[in-house]
Design an enzyme around this catalytic site. Structure first.
Site, PDB file in Angstrom:
ATOM      1  N   TYR A 218       7.953  -2.099   2.773  1.00 55.50           N
ATOM      2  CA  TYR A 218       7.044  -2.240   3.920  1.00 55.50           C
ATOM      3  C   TYR A 218       7.135  -1.052   4.877  1.00 55.50           C
ATOM      4  O   TYR A 218       7.095  -1.209   6.087  1.00 55.50           O
ATOM      5  CB  TYR A 218       7.309  -3.565   4.664  1.00 55.50           C
ATOM      6  CG  TYR A 218       7.522  -4.733   3.739  1.00 55.50           C
ATOM      7  CD1 TYR A 218       6.622  -4.993   2.703  1.00 55.50           C
ATOM      8  CD2 TYR A 218       8.635  -5.548   3.848  1.00 55.50           C
ATOM      9  CE1 TYR A 218       6.818  -6.056   1.823  1.00 55.50           C
ATOM     10  CE2 TYR A 218       8.844  -6.610   2.977  1.00 55.50           C
ATOM     11  CZ  TYR A 218       7.935  -6.847   1.964  1.00 55.50           C
ATOM     12  OH  TYR A 218       8.141  -7.896   1.100  1.00 55.50           O
ATOM     13  N   HIS A 219       7.228   0.148   4.281  1.00 54.56           N
ATOM     14  CA  HIS A 219       7.255   1.390   5.055  1.00 54.56           C
ATOM     15  C   HIS A 219       6.117   2.320   4.617  1.00 54.56           C
ATOM     16  O   HIS A 219       6.352   3.492   4.325  1.00 54.56           O
ATOM     17  CB  HIS A 219       8.591   2.115   4.867  1.00 54.56           C
ATOM     18  CG  HIS A 219       9.784   1.365   5.357  1.00 54.56           C
ATOM     19  ND1 HIS A 219      11.065   1.645   4.923  1.00 54.56           N
ATOM     20  CD2 HIS A 219       9.899   0.356   6.247  1.00 54.56           C
ATOM     21  CE1 HIS A 219      11.917   0.829   5.514  1.00 54.56           C
ATOM     22  NE2 HIS A 219      11.241   0.034   6.326  1.00 54.56           N
ATOM     23  N   PRO A 220       4.874   1.863   4.552  1.00 53.03           N
ATOM     24  CA  PRO A 220       3.798   2.740   4.073  1.00 53.03           C
ATOM     25  C   PRO A 220       3.504   3.864   5.061  1.00 53.03           C
ATOM     26  O   PRO A 220       3.559   3.664   6.280  1.00 53.03           O
ATOM     27  CB  PRO A 220       2.607   1.782   3.943  1.00 53.03           C
ATOM     28  CG  PRO A 220       2.875   0.717   4.966  1.00 53.03           C
ATOM     29  CD  PRO A 220       4.360   0.530   4.953  1.00 53.03           C
TER      30      PRO A 220
ATOM     31  N   ASP B 176       5.285   4.819  -0.064  1.00 52.23           N
ATOM     32  CA  ASP B 176       6.033   3.676   0.459  1.00 52.23           C
ATOM     33  C   ASP B 176       7.392   3.637  -0.209  1.00 52.23           C
ATOM     34  O   ASP B 176       7.534   4.036  -1.373  1.00 52.23           O
ATOM     35  CB  ASP B 176       5.258   2.377   0.182  1.00 52.23           C
ATOM     36  CG  ASP B 176       5.752   1.187   0.994  1.00 52.23           C
ATOM     37  OD1 ASP B 176       6.755   1.326   1.722  1.00 52.23           O
ATOM     38  OD2 ASP B 176       5.123   0.120   0.890  1.00 52.23           O
TER      39      ASP B 176
END
Length: 535
Positions: free
Chosen positions: A472-474, A294
């Site tokens: 919030y980019h997993p 992330d």
């Protein structure tokens, strides 16, 4: 429903699921069932660009996950908002359209993902795209996904861009063009007045087709098996269990947290972990749930000398009324932006080939972000947020229990390596250098966070441990690759039949930028491969 059979079952109506269901149903030859755990996207806050904060912690349309305590972040639990609604996280995100760099995809190819190099994936980006600026060698028009420029050139954002240029960062008019490095305005997936998610672009027109069935509020409980072939899905709607069978394939598009959770609940994952929870092992796949990556960021907040930030809407009812009138009458003003309309990509070290730091220029500031919502400062302010694009640490997703309604266990090892610490410190240094430039002198009254007294590397690292958050980019929890990866390059789950994964969990390595556009590209390419194999 218990008796129905479909050619394809797609689980999850997020960005990937909307694209996949639309493309698989497009010819009319195949029947498709699309299951979504959340409701229809009827909330006006979804469609309003500045509605993002309202959706950030929505109790019914957001999974509102939290990580386990993160040792590198003072043992804090890190909030992970994920869309639980038609459109998925693409219905609640910041709408930034960013592809990453060609190097990102060429590294995928080197990691055993044959057919996923830059030259192979570019056509699938272009297939989706309806580029407002027109077509060229890297962009296309006529696709369902509107990619547009932000219309309002606000004095604050322009001043930050000018300051970044004064700080030595070159101007860049297209971060998805020949070079990513530089500063400028982002493009976004939106029309003049509203969000344009994968649900709008792909699924809405597809729902007119008789061969596509969409079931909302449908929680997937587990896959059904015939031997080692995935033959169907058991799901729950309004407390009633139902099932459906797939004649050809099941495609999991449930996201970076949902996909490994469903697989493990269904007996596919690390065998010891499954047995500990009393789950029968269908296939021992140690890589399912591993490789979680992330983007990580902190933020520097500045009190603004003019009442022109998004914070001012929260402060003043009159400004909210004025902004609403601007939006309704003219399609302009603060409500047409998500808060992230511009930024920069920079290198933390001169020897790097590509930027490893993204800096978002945020037209607001917050005193904190929690599952209860974003807490804005009670005064006019904005932020510069350095983002670590290529973190070295890896986490994992596993089960808390065999109950499908229990949230998954999310372990995110942020800020553990020396390189990650060095890079984020460099990002903070660059943000401060931008803030010191002449173009921002009339806008900045003072640095609010972390504050001018926080200067040493040790103090800045401690502040980052206390305030740093996920971007919030997993990605990555069911990666594709060579023989050691759970998925082959055609996104088929190794060791079983009739099952593919199509979402951000397939990425073997996180890309350098926002992940929504690459997720839609993955779904475009996957759909083409699925249809080719179905012939």
């Amino acid at each position: 429903m218990e008796q129905e059979a479909f050619d394809f079952i797609v689980v999850g109506a997020g960005s990937a699921g909307c694209v996949t269901a639309a493309r698989l149903s497009e010819s009319g030859r195949y029947t498709v069932l699309l299951l979504e755990a959340g409701p229809e996207a009827r909330s006006p806050w979804i469609h309003l660009p500045l509605g993002v904060p309202k959706m950030f912690s929505h109790k019914t349309m957001n999974w509102r996950y939290e990580s386990e305590p993160v040792p590198g972040l003072a043992n804090r639990r890190i909030y992970q908002p994920r869309g639980k609604v038609i459109g998925g996280t693409g219905s609640i995100n910041g709408m930034v359209y960013m592809r990453g760099t060609p190097c990102d995809y060429n590294i995928w190819s080197q990691m055993g993902c044959t057919g996923w190099g830059w030259e192979s994936v570019l056509p699938y980006f272009m297939t989706s795209e309806n580029q407002e600026r027109g077509a060229d060698t890297l962009h296309a028009t006529g696709g369902p996904l509107h990619v547009t420029d932000f219309k309002g050139k606000w004095p604050l954002h322009q001043a930050i861009i000018d300051a970044a240029t004064e700080a030595g960062i070159p101007r860049n008019t297209d971060f998805n063009g020949p070079c990513q490095e530089g500063t400028g305005y982002y493009q976004r997936t939106a029309t003049r007045r509203r969000r344009w998610s994968a649900a709008d672009a792909f699924l809405r027109p597809a729902r007119k087709r008789r061969n596509l069935k969409v079931v909302t509020n449908a929680l997937t409980r587990r896959l059904l098996w015939q031997g080692k072939r995935a033959s169907g899905i058991e799901f729950e709607v309004e407390g009633k269990r139902r099932s459906a069978t797939a004649r050809r394939e099941i495609i999991l598009c449930a996201g970076v947290f949902g996909t490994p959770q469903i697989l493990q609940l269904s007996g596919v994952g690390p065998a010891p972990h499954l047995r500990d929870l009393g789950i029968d092992v269908v296939h021992d796949a140690p890589g399912v749930g591993m490789n979680l990556q992330d983007h990580f960021n902190t933020y520097l907040s500045y009190r603004c000398g003019r009442p022109i930030t998004a914070n001012d809407l929260a402060i003043s009812p009159m400004r909210r009324i004025f902004a609403g009138a601007q939006y309704v009458l003219f399609g302009t003003g603060l409500l047409t932006a998500s808060g992230v309309v511009a930024g920069a990509f920079v290198k933390s070290a001169p020897h790097l080939d590509d930027p490893d730091i993204q800096i978002n220029f945020l037209g607001y500031s917050s005193a904190g972000r929690t599952p209860a919502g974003v807490i804005p400062h009670p005064f006019s302010a904005f932020s510069l947020s350095p983002i670590l694009l290529q973190p070295e640490a890896r986490g994992r997703v596993s089960l808390r229990s065999s109950d499908p309604k229990a949230p998954p266990r999310i372990e995110q090892p942020f800020l553990e390596t020396e390189n990650d610490k060095r890079a984020i410190l460099k990002g903070i240094e660059i943000c401060r250098r931008i803030a010191e430039q002449p173009a921002l002198r009339s806008f900045i009254r003072e640095e609010v966070l972390p504050g001018p007294s926080v200067r040493s590397d040790e103090a800045l690292l401690e502040d980052t441990r206390q305030r740093g958050i996920s971007t919030y980019h997993p990605v990555g929890t069911c990666r594709m690759g060579g023989d050691d990866a759970p998925l082959d390059p055609k996104l088929r789950l190794r060791g079983v039949e009739g099952l593919r994964v199509v979402d951000a969990s397939v990425m073997p390595r996180i890309i350098s930028g926002n992940t929504n556009a690459p997720t839609m590209m993955i779904a475009e390419k996957a759909s083409a491969m699925i249809l080719e194999d179905a012939r």
